[in-house]
Design an enzyme around this catalytic site. Structure first.
Site, PDB file in Angstrom:
ATOM      1  N   SER A 143       1.669  -9.262  10.720  1.00 23.06           N
ATOM      2  CA  SER A 143       2.252 -10.450  10.110  1.00 23.06           C
ATOM      3  C   SER A 143       3.753 -10.365  10.283  1.00 23.06           C
ATOM      4  CB  SER A 143       1.914 -10.501   8.618  1.00 23.06           C
ATOM      5  OG  SER A 143       2.700 -11.475   7.948  1.00 23.06           O
ATOM      6  N   TYR A 156       0.979  -7.087   0.122  1.00 20.51           N
ATOM      7  CA  TYR A 156       0.668  -7.610   1.456  1.00 20.51           C
ATOM      8  C   TYR A 156       1.685  -7.110   2.475  1.00 20.51           C
ATOM      9  CZ  TYR A 156      -0.160 -11.113   5.126  1.00 20.51           C
ATOM     10  OH  TYR A 156      -0.421 -11.744   6.323  1.00 20.51           O
TER      11      TYR A 156
END
Length: 279
Positions: A143, A156
């Site tokens: 990501s 995350y």
């Protein structure tokens, strides 16, 4: 000949969003696909969509942090089709909370899904590939939050960042077996359906946030990606075309991580949108 003809791919986290698009895209290139997800409905729907257009797939629902589930997925793939060629570690839990707000048990759970799930699936797939002499490809979905400091999304961001060096280390360990391990970096991603995307943007703009973000105005290419934008690069990593690529990362983020931080490429747009969990 299709680019993944004859290959067997396991994709974790086959929701209707990024994971499902990867699975369908691989099948369109000739791969036989195992669709896995914690949600039985998501896994089954993805497999059915592939079969509906003439592809080969089956679904296995389960938790990526459960070693028994992981081994079942890999064993069933090898039993049915003889081998596993490709693993896509995509499963994740989107739970946007910050350092001061996330409960410890939720922080640990997110890391276990992102890092523990990738560890278990990578090990099981690698063991299967070594047994069958398969020079396979493993891809970990990262990501832009793995490379930048995103506020309010601590677990995350930490988990995705950890996958960067997990990828490198696993690549070095498995190189002698001809197994390649790479990362793939997407970014904030809209649904394929324009109307669904419009509603998602409107809801995000209306929702109060401690950390408001102007995704559209700060995005160099002007439009945010949809899941199908990622498929070509992932097909490359899964195919024999990338046989000399390992321990690296391919970024498909519209220039997001390359942008110099104070520059505003599209001033005046001032629109926030959603990443459906923080991509």
């Amino acid at each position: 000949m299709k680019r993944l003809e004859g290959k067997v791919a396991v994709v974790t986290g086959t929701s209707p969003h990024i994971g499902g698009a990867i699975a369908r895209g691989f099948a369109a290139e000739g791969a036989r696909v195992v669709c896995t997800d914690l949600s039985e409905s998501h896994a089954k729907t993805c497999a059915e969509q592939i079969e509906a257009v003439g592809g080969e797939a089956f679904a296995v629902a389960g938790d990526v942090t459960d070693p028994a589930h992981v081994q079942e997925v890999v064993d069933r793939a090898a039993d049915r089709w003889g081998h596993v060629d490709v693993l896509i570690n995509n499963a994740v839990w989107f739970n946007k909370k910050g350092l001061l707000t996330v409960p410890l048990e939720e922080y640990r759970r997110q890391l276990d899904i992102i890092l523990g799930g990738a560890f278990l699936f990578t090990r099981a797939a690698a063991e299967s590939m070594i047994r069958t002499g398969t020079r396979g490809s493993i891809v970990n979905i990262l990501s832009t939050a793995a490379w930048q400091g995103e506020p309010g999304n601590i677990a995350y961001s930490t988990g995705k960042s950890g996958l960067i060096n997990f990828t490198r280390s696993a690549a070095m360990e498995l190189a002698r077996h001809g197994i390649r391990v790479n990362g793939f970096t997407p970014t904030v991603t809209l649904p394929e359906d324009p109307e669904v995307a419009r509603r998602a943007m409107a809801e995000a703009m209306a929702a109060p946030s401690e950390y408001p973000m102007d995704f559209v105005g700060q995005f160099p290419l002007g439009r945010l990606p949809v899941p199908s934008d990622y498929v070509p690069a992932l097909v490359f990593l899964a195919s024999d075309e990338s046989q000399m690529v390992t321990g690296g990362n391919i970024t498909v983020d519209g220039g997001a991580t390359a942008k110099y931080w104070p520059w505003t490429p599209h001033p005046g747009t001032a629109e926030a949108t959603t990443s459906e969990g923080g991509m």
